[in-house]
Design a protein around this motif. Structure first.
Motif, short mmCIF file in Angstrom:
data_model
loop_
_atom_site.label_atom_id
_atom_site.label_comp_id
_atom_site.label_asym_id
_atom_site.label_seq_id
_atom_site.Cartn_x
_atom_site.Cartn_y
_atom_site.Cartn_z
N ILE A 139 1.65 -14.93 15.98
CA ILE A 139 1.15 -14.80 14.32
C ILE A 139 0.39 -14.28 14.36
O ILE A 139 0.26 -13.78 12.55
N GLN A 140 -0.51 -13.45 15.10
CA GLN A 140 -1.65 -12.43 14.80
C GLN A 140 -0.89 -10.81 14.20
O GLN A 140 -1.93 -10.30 13.51
N GLU A 141 0.39 -10.75 14.83
CA GLU A 141 0.86 -9.94 14.14
C GLU A 141 1.47 -9.57 12.84
O GLU A 141 1.09 -8.85 11.88
N ILE A 142 2.06 -10.91 12.42
CA ILE A 142 2.14 -11.84 11.24
C ILE A 142 0.78 -11.63 10.04
O ILE A 142 1.14 -10.50 9.14
N THR A 143 0.06 -11.98 11.09
CA THR A 143 -1.88 -11.74 10.01
C THR A 143 -1.69 -10.50 9.28
O THR A 143 -2.25 -10.20 8.42
N ALA A 144 -2.06 -9.44 10.90
CA ALA A 144 -2.02 -8.25 10.55
C ALA A 144 -0.98 -7.71 9.45
O ALA A 144 -1.87 -6.65 8.29
N LEU A 145 0.30 -8.14 9.57
CA LEU A 145 0.90 -7.54 8.52
C LEU A 145 0.42 -7.36 7.10
O LEU A 145 0.69 -6.94 6.28
N ARG A 146 0.11 -9.12 7.15
CA ARG A 146 -0.26 -9.60 5.43
C ARG A 146 -1.48 -8.69 5.62
O ARG A 146 -1.54 -8.37 4.20
N ARG A 147 -2.34 -8.64 6.16
CA ARG A 147 -3.82 -7.35 5.72
C ARG A 147 -3.33 -6.74 5.06
O ARG A 147 -4.20 -5.52 4.31
N GLU A 148 -2.76 -5.26 6.59
CA GLU A 148 -2.08 -3.69 5.47
C GLU A 148 -1.17 -4.20 4.76
O GLU A 148 -1.66 -2.71 4.44
N LEU A 149 -0.63 -4.63 4.33
CA LEU A 149 -0.13 -5.12 2.89
C LEU A 149 -1.24 -4.74 1.71
O LEU A 149 -0.82 -4.62 0.38
N LEU A 150 -1.12 -5.90 2.22
CA LEU A 150 -2.76 -5.55 0.78
C LEU A 150 -3.38 -4.79 0.66
O LEU A 150 -3.93 -4.00 -0.06
N SER A 151 -3.82 -4.39 1.76
CA SER A 151 -4.90 -3.37 1.41
C SER A 151 -3.81 -2.31 0.97
O SER A 151 -4.41 -1.70 0.19
N GLU A 152 -2.62 -1.78 2.01
CA GLU A 152 -2.01 -1.19 0.82
C GLU A 152 -1.99 -1.31 -0.63
O GLU A 152 -1.99 -0.63 -1.49
N ALA A 153 -2.01 -2.48 -0.97
CA ALA A 153 -1.84 -2.46 -2.31
C ALA A 153 -3.05 -2.51 -3.10
O ALA A 153 -3.07 -2.16 -4.36
N GLU A 154 -3.90 -3.04 -2.64
CA GLU A 154 -5.56 -1.94 -2.93
C GLU A 154 -5.58 -1.27 -3.35
O GLU A 154 -6.36 -0.07 -4.54
N ASN A 155 -5.77 -0.11 -2.28
CA ASN A 155 -5.37 1.50 -2.16
C ASN A 155 -4.38 1.76 -3.10
O ASN A 155 -5.16 3.03 -4.18
#
Length: 852
Positions: free
Chosen positions: A502-518
């Protein structure tokens, strides 16, 4: 109410970082703010370069636009700094820059042609011609003058749509009494220029009307002592909340308030956000509770403004100029034994525990206290414990509502928890070589499609016991929680049977949203090649050099501003060689003057100009029709058709002050000379050069100093006018001060001739042909002893203000300046002028530092 597919952008103010966060958290679509330089609110906290860059990035990460104000007039020595600042704003991705100065406009188009420009309300655009000028010069949005009616604005909207230019309206907050960009009252009184962002707000002071007739030099002879002190120039605050459904066709609605608190920004922005969302959904009904919350945030009384026809007492706040809170009663008596105020005349809403209340009365110091207990009403009265005795008759108001402040604080605290407008990101989920992969699609800051991707840190493995379901993956990837994103699954390709922590899927979501912000941040920034090209243009600009001005070989022209034939006779007899004649015939009216129909008005104008033309030609002088500096549609529709016949009859030219008007005149009569008035606010050589092609001559700003004049380096091909004598028109206002209270200023007998401030200075009042009130300075400018310096700076025309003065005054003043130019005794001439002047004489900003 029908659902709306379009609602305007909600634009909120930010005078500080805290207010910025309040605006974002409250749901603003865009924020306007200022850097530490060149903004029209110099006394706000504002943003230095680093905090400005950070605010823009934080806003863009949330898909919120940021507009930076560079809307002051600038002097020549500031132009290099302005040019560098514009490049900086372009580089860090400012979504638009608000400007006033024509020189800044010219530099921006040269150095950063792709930077979006908005015309500030300081540019005083109020006509179709102004919109066309804006479009032709690369401006994408116009903040309209606040004096326009909703019908006028709707008419302009049709033209704006054809031009593909946005219109922005003020929806809430403080109003100015004078037309923005045309108010010099603070400047002439104390040297603090509204055009430089340092307005001292003298309109918020008390004034007393002076009723009387005038002497042979048009000085007041008071015929009665009014002693009627009031805040004659203090507008109420604009609140269009109940009328919002009528304002949906425009690009943006603006909340004023860069000097206001974060709590104010949070409260008002949230009210208008909720209303706009309800209008879009088709369920809006004005809620008195919402408007009451706005009153608790700050109010000087609310008005719907000129936009919806407010006049007289419906526009001004005569009894006080500051936040008045919400009145709920008046003191009946003070109970000394119990230390309590007994309050009657009660009106809901009543104070609650934690509220702040204030006792006020004319001539008395305000007394405030906090409500610490629940209050009861008995026999129509309320008792409140107060820290000091209060007097009978004091008004009592709630000036701080605890519940509203708490709600505002909660909004502001939400900035870090994803409050405010949500960014929609569409997710496409699948497998990529055994890894869980997500592609996110969202809209960039310039409207383009952005795609960001991320994949799990580890490949998915065969599940031993409990395989991941598609539903679990979907739930985890759309659980955006306290972020500013709203994730929506568009496609999900997953056959099941696999496992991933689960933590990897959560990290995946955080990475995607961080990329979206950038990606959002980068989407607003220009490409490196574009920045480099702008740097080259900046280098070329820095290399530009102007030759210092030299005294012209031909003698200067004495030009006078007149609004009566008697003044024209006097000026010509005194040696004047150019007349700017502004007829007093009233085409528009506030209701206290007789309104002429267009054919009657045209006939009256032709008759007056015919007389003036004959007088001018007899004295070998040029005759110009002086348009009002504010030229609304009705005036232009009636005036422009007359130009052909007037030119054929021998009228030399027209003087205009509004942007775009010169082009309209030129389109009618290409051969007619066009003079630009001081309303164009020329303070630097870039503005001078920008306006030179459309004007045969231009008058400089009446706020300009000697050093600023000298730095212009006026060329031989530039016919420039400088103001040397008379009462500076300090304010042009659409509000009729006399309305319903005093005899009209246009009267010839006893009339409202001036208003006096509490220092004893009297400011003369006149009315122009549009029935607008013009307030003059309390003392006359007189530069008769500085003529050599002025002429050495390359000035060709010396301007003298005669409007509302007499024939005798006109002759005496013009003779004095002709004598000075011919070697007369300057000290004696200056003394003679002082004797006939209004309120004495001053050199104004000329010998000192100008705006600074």
């Amino acid at each position: 109410m029908e659902r709306r597919t379009h609602i305007p952008e909600l634009l909120a103010p930010a005078g500080s970082r805290e207010a910025f966060e309040a605006a974002v958290a409250a749901g603003a679509d865009a924020v306007y703010l200022s850097g530490s330089r060149f903004g029209a609110r110099a006394y706000a906290a504002n943003f230095d370069d680093e905090t400005l860059k950070q605010a823009i990035q934080d806003a863009h990460a949330r898909s919120i636009r940021v507009y930076v104000t560079v809307n002051t007039l600038v002097s020549d020595d500031e132009l290099p700094a302005v040019a560098e600042y514009l490049l900086f704003l372009y580089k860090i991705g400012a979504d638009a820059v608000l400007i006033q100065d024509h020189g800044v406009l010219s530099i921006a188009r040269q150095i950063v042609p792709k930077l979006n420009l908005h015309a500030s309300t300081q540019m005083t655009i109020h006509s179709i011609e102004g919109l066309r000028y804006a479009k032709a010069h690369g401006i994408s949005r116009v903040v309209l003058a606040r004096e326009l009616s909703i019908d006028e604005v709707r008419s302009l909207q049709h033209e704006a749509e054809a031009l593909d230019i946005g219109l922005e309206l003020f929806a809430h907050g403080a109003l100015c009494m004078g037309y923005s960009g045309q108010c010099l009252l603070s400047s002439v009184i104390g040297g603090r220029s509204g055009n430089r962002g340092t307005c001292a707000q003298p309109c918020r002071r008390k004034y007393m009307p002076i009723i009387g007739s005038v002497d042979r030099f048009e000085r007041i002879i008071p015929d009665r002592e009014e002693r009627d002190w009031a805040y004659l120039l203090s507008p109420q605050d604009l609140a269009t909340y109940p009328r919002l459904p009528e304002m949906m066709d425009f690009a943006a609605l603006k909340i004023e308030g860069r000097m206001k608190s974060p709590e104010y920004v949070a409260t008002v922005t949230s009210i208008y956000r909720k209303a706009l969302d309800q209008i879009q959904s088709g369920i809006f009904s004005p809620d008195p509770v919402e408007l009451l919350s706005a009153q608790f945030a700050f109010n000087r009384g609310f008005t719907e403004g000129h936009l919806f026809g407010a006049i007289g007492s419906g526009f001004v706040s005569l009894d006080r100029p500051d936040n008045r809170g919400v009145r709920f009663g008046a003191v009946q008596w003070y109970d000394r034994e119990r230390g309590e105020a007994v309050i009657g005349d009660l009106i809901a809403p009543y104070p609650e525990r934690g509220d702040g209340i204030v006792f006020s009365k004319e001539g008395e110091e305000d007394i405030g206290c906090e409500i610490r207990t629940n209050l009861r009403i008995e026999s129509g009265r309320m008792r409140v414990r107060v820290p000091v005795p209060v007097k009978r008759g004091m008004e009592v108001a709630i000036n701080r509502r605890a519940s509203v402040e708490q709600a505002a604080a909660a909004i502001i605290a939400g900035f870090g928890r994803g409050s405010g407008r949500k960014v929609r990101i569409s997710l496409f989920i699948g497998m990529d070589e055994g890894y869980l992969s997500v592609s996110g699609h969202l809209r960039g800051m310039k409207g383009e499609d952005l795609i960001v991707t991320a994949r799990s840190a580890s490949p998915m493995a065969e599940a031993r016991t409990r395989p991941l379901t598609a539903e679990t993956i979907s739930n985890l990837l759309t659980r955006t929680g306290e972020t500013h994103f709203e994730a929506v699954i568009e496609e999900l390709h997953y056959d099941g049977g696999l496992f991933l922590p689960i933590q990897e899927i959560t990290a995946l979501r955080r990475e995607l949203l961080s990329e979206a912000e950038n990606a959002l941040i980068q989407s607003a920034e220009p490409a490196p090649g574009e920045v480099e090209e702008s740097r080259k243009q900046l280098g070329l600009f820095r290399q530009e050099r102007r030759t210092p001005a030299v005294r012209r070989s031909d003698p200067p022209v004495i030009a006078t501003y007149a609004d009566s034939i008697d003044q024209v006779r006097g000026a010509l007899a005194g040696g004047c060689k150019r007349i700017y004649f502004e007829p007093r015939a009233a085409l528009a009216s506030c209701g206290r003057r007789e309104k002429l129909e267009i054919p009657e008005w045209q006939a009256a104008i032709l008759d007056e100009l015919s007389v003036v033309k004959e007088l001018c030609h007899h004295h070998d002088a040029a005759c110009y029709w002086k348009f009002p500096d504010i030229t609304r549609r009705e005036f232009l529709d009636a005036a422009l058709p007359l130009l052909g016949d007037l030119y054929a009859a021998g009228i030399n030219g027209v003087m205009v002050g509004g942007v775009g008007i010169s082009e309209a005149v030129r389109a009618r009569v290409p051969e007619m000379a066009i003079a630009g008035s001081s309303a164009l606010n020329i303070t630097n050589h870039s503005a001078l050069e920008a306006l030179k092609p459309s004007h045969n001559s231009v008058a400089l700003s009446r706020e300009i100093s000697l050093a600023e004049l000298q730095s212009l380096c006026i060329g031989d091909d530039e016919v420039v006018e400088f103001f040397v004598q008379g009462s500076v028109p300090a304010m042009i206002t659409e509000h009729c001060i006399a309305y319903g209270r005093y005899p009209c200023p246009s009267g010839t007998g006893s009339h409202l001739a001036a208003i006096m401030d509490q220092t004893g200075r009297s400011f003369p009042i006149r009315v122009d042909g549009g029935c607008r009130t013009i307030i003059g300075n309390a003392v006359e400018t007189c530069l008769i002893d500085h003529l050599d310096l002025i002429l050495d700076a390359g000035i060709a025309i010396l301007g003298i203000e005669l409007r509302s003065r007499t024939e005798e005054y006109a002759a005496a003043i013009c003779q004095a300046y002709i004598s000075a130019l011919s070697g007369g005794t300057i000290d004696q001439l200056k003394d003679d002028i002082r004797l006939i002047s209004w309120g004495g004489i001053t050199t104004g900003p000329f010998p000192g530092g100008g705006f600074r």
